[in-house]
Design an enzyme around this catalytic site. Structure first.
Site, PDB file in Angstrom:
ATOM      1  N   ASN A   1       6.579  -5.082   0.348  1.00 29.28           N
ATOM      2  CA  ASN A   1       5.591  -4.167  -0.233  1.00 29.28           C
ATOM      3  C   ASN A   1       5.960  -2.700  -0.065  1.00 29.28           C
ATOM      4  O   ASN A   1       5.433  -1.852  -0.769  1.00 29.28           O
ATOM      5  CB  ASN A   1       4.207  -4.433   0.369  1.00 29.28           C
ATOM      6  CG  ASN A   1       4.228  -4.588   1.865  1.00 29.28           C
ATOM      7  OD1 ASN A   1       5.051  -5.322   2.418  1.00 29.28           O
ATOM      8  ND2 ASN A   1       3.346  -3.906   2.549  1.00 29.28           N
TER       9      ASN A   1
ATOM     10  N   GLN B   1       3.501  -9.488  -3.416  1.00 24.90           N
ATOM     11  CA  GLN B   1       4.060  -8.390  -4.218  1.00 24.90           C
ATOM     12  C   GLN B   1       4.888  -8.889  -5.382  1.00 24.90           C
ATOM     13  O   GLN B   1       5.096  -8.169  -6.352  1.00 24.90           O
ATOM     14  CB  GLN B   1       4.906  -7.461  -3.338  1.00 24.90           C
ATOM     15  CG  GLN B   1       4.107  -6.644  -2.349  1.00 24.90           C
ATOM     16  CD  GLN B   1       3.280  -5.563  -3.004  1.00 24.90           C
ATOM     17  OE1 GLN B   1       3.565  -5.114  -4.116  1.00 24.90           O
ATOM     18  NE2 GLN B   1       2.242  -5.129  -2.323  1.00 24.90           N
TER      19      GLN B   1
ATOM     20  N   CYS C   1      -1.666   2.760   6.434  1.00 24.04           N
ATOM     21  CA  CYS C   1      -2.270   2.102   7.587  1.00 24.04           C
ATOM     22  C   CYS C   1      -3.753   1.916   7.314  1.00 24.04           C
ATOM     23  O   CYS C   1      -4.401   2.772   6.722  1.00 24.04           O
ATOM     24  CB  CYS C   1      -2.039   2.990   8.797  1.00 24.04           C
ATOM     25  SG  CYS C   1      -2.555   2.221  10.301  1.00 24.04           S
TER      26      CYS C   1
HETATM   27  N1  PLP Z   1       1.246  -9.336   1.798  1.00 21.14           N
HETATM   28  C1  PLP Z   1       1.692  -8.260   1.144  1.00 21.14           C
HETATM   29  C2  PLP Z   1       3.143  -8.149   0.838  1.00 21.14           C
HETATM   30  C3  PLP Z   1       0.803  -7.241   0.782  1.00 21.14           C
HETATM   31  O1  PLP Z   1       1.259  -6.160   0.155  1.00 21.14           O
HETATM   32  C4  PLP Z   1      -0.569  -7.392   1.096  1.00 21.14           C
HETATM   33  C5  PLP Z   1      -1.564  -6.350   0.749  1.00 21.14           C
HETATM   34  O2  PLP Z   1      -1.268  -5.233   0.503  1.00 21.14           O
HETATM   35  C6  PLP Z   1      -0.973  -8.545   1.768  1.00 21.14           C
HETATM   36  C7  PLP Z   1      -0.054  -9.509   2.101  1.00 21.14           C
HETATM   37  C8  PLP Z   1      -2.411  -8.762   2.174  1.00 21.14           C
HETATM   38  O3  PLP Z   1      -3.186  -9.059   1.067  1.00 21.14           O
HETATM   39  P1  PLP Z   1      -4.788  -9.036   1.198  1.00 21.14           P
HETATM   40  O4  PLP Z   1      -5.175  -7.608   1.099  1.00 21.14           O
HETATM   41  O5  PLP Z   1      -5.283  -9.865   0.050  1.00 21.14           O
HETATM   42  O6  PLP Z   1      -5.130  -9.634   2.512  1.00 21.14           O
END
Ligand code: PLP
Length: 388
Positions: free
Chosen positions: A153, A181, A332
């Site tokens: 991400n 992502q 954050c």
């Molecule tokens: N994994 C990745 C790579 C993310 O970018 C995010 C959220 O930004 C998440 C997991 C978590 O997703 P959620 O906000 O639905 O818990």
């Protein structure tokens, strides 16, 4: 959120939404809405609808999947340890329900790509035991649980999931892939990725916030539930379903699939133009600008860079004044800017990591947005760097 999703959800809200577990006609109507969404999300992940478990977020799905305790067919299976790549999103990095003594972190290289040799070394003791097993389903064997994301991400780096899967499966281990992502930007196919489970989140594909999914490759694997109670989601996740959010997720998945080629082609061109314009704007100081993971395979919509000497927090304020919302290396949840564990894992020096900015282009980003960004960069932000 995509307009079509918003409109559909508003229409749905005008009606009474009944409990999808009720047997009356209205309940069955609610259940049909969930079934339609389940089909769309399953199609997006290359599987059938009975492999989709809806949750409140990808974070919840990660915590559901990351447990040492699974049912495999009729047998209980206990995973010995979780091996988690060092660049995972915090919801995976935390190791879910594995005790901290049973979590190990997997190294990445300077481009943020998982170190396959280090993975092989970590898997070697398991492989030796697994190879020697006469019965590969021997219930006394405790395999490894591995989590490697499809795309990061922060940097957009696409990980070699298929190669990871091959190494993990030689040990009888289980591979969880955070595809949050990658959804809508890469073709997701749980079968050809050879992942055992995927995480998805609706709000990354133009759906509503607060709904996600765990996709299981095989219904033979059942994680011990995180939310226990009623039998919803085929006993995987108790609680009355959020029909509205799930329907929005399904609608967003359908549109993301329909627009996949057109959007991705356009977005990668915009990202590349943006990257080039940033470099060119620096005339004689071009070497001060560092694009992270530039030579790795990256998502077409992500750009993570640092301009030496321009602190990310200062740059964010400059962009915010110009009406442009971007992130520092790590957004954050507390609202504070702190340096990124992803860049740290890539061994980026702390001084430079403090300057990291992260730009994501969305399915709705247009050329005018990129031009606006470059204007703001030249008129507000670059001046801060020149003055520093
Ligand atoms: N994994 C990745 C790579 C993310 O970018 C995010 C959220 O930004 C998440 C997991 C978590 O997703 P959620 O906000 O639905 O818990």
């Amino acid at each position: 959120m995509r307009d079509e999703v918003r409109m559909m959800m508003l229409e749905l809200l005008k009606q009474e939404i009944f409990n999808a577990s009720s047997v009356h006609g209205e309940g069955r109507e609610a259940r049909a809405k969930i079934a339609e969404a389940r089909n769309a999300v399953a199609e997006m992940a290359g599987t059938s609808s009975d492999h989709v478990i809806f949750t409140s977020s990808a974070s919840e799905a990660a915590n559901l999947a990351l447990t040492p305790h699974y049912l495999h067919g009729k047998h209980e299976i206990k995973f010995a340890k979780a091996f988690v790549s060092a660049i995972e999103h915090p919801c995976v990095l935390s190791g879910g329900r594995f005790g901290s003594e049973n979590i190990e972190y997997l190294k990445v290289d300077s481009e943020g790509v998982i170190d396959l040799n280090a993975l092989k070394v970590a898997m070697a003791p398991f492989k030796a035991v697994y190879d020697a097993l006469e019965d590969k389903n021997d219930p006394s064997y405790q395999p490894p649980f591995v989590a490697v994301m499809l795309a990061n991400n922060e940097t957009g780096v696409v990980e070699p999931v298929y190669e990871v899967a091959e190494i993990v499966h030689e040990t009888g281990g289980f591979l969880l892939v955070d595809a949050v992502q990658g959804a809508g930007k890469l073709i997701l196919d749980i079968e050809s990725l050879e992942a055992d489970a995927l995480l998805l989140s609706a709000h990354k594909i133009g759906g509503p916030q607060g709904v996600g999914a765990l996709i299981l490759k095989s219904t033979a694997y059942k994680p011990y539930p995180l939310v226990r109670g009623g039998g919803q989601e085929n006993h995987h996740r108790a609680g009355t379903e959020n029909v509205l959010a799930i329907a929005g997720f399904g609608k967003a998945a359908k549109i993301a699939m329909d627009e996949f080629a057109e959007v991705n082609e356009r977005i990668v061109e915009l990202r590349n133009a943006l990257e080039l314009a940033l470099v060119q704007s620096l005339d004689n100081n071009q070497s001060d600008l560092l694009v992270f993971a530039q030579t790795a395979k990256r998502l077409g919509n992500t750009l993570c860079f640092a301009l030496k000497g321009l602190n990310a927090e200062t740059a964010l304020i400059g962009f915010d004044l110009a009406g442009i919302a971007i992130s520092s290396g790590s957004a954050c949840s507390s609202g504070k800017v702190k340096s990124s564990h992803v860049l740290k894992a890539m061994e980026v020096e702390d001084d430079l990591a403090q300057c990291a900015l992260r730009i994501s282009l969305g399915w709705n980003t247009q050329k005018e947005d990129v031009d606006g960004f470059i204007n703001a960069w030249s008129s507000q932000v670059k001046r801060l760097y020149e003055a520093a």
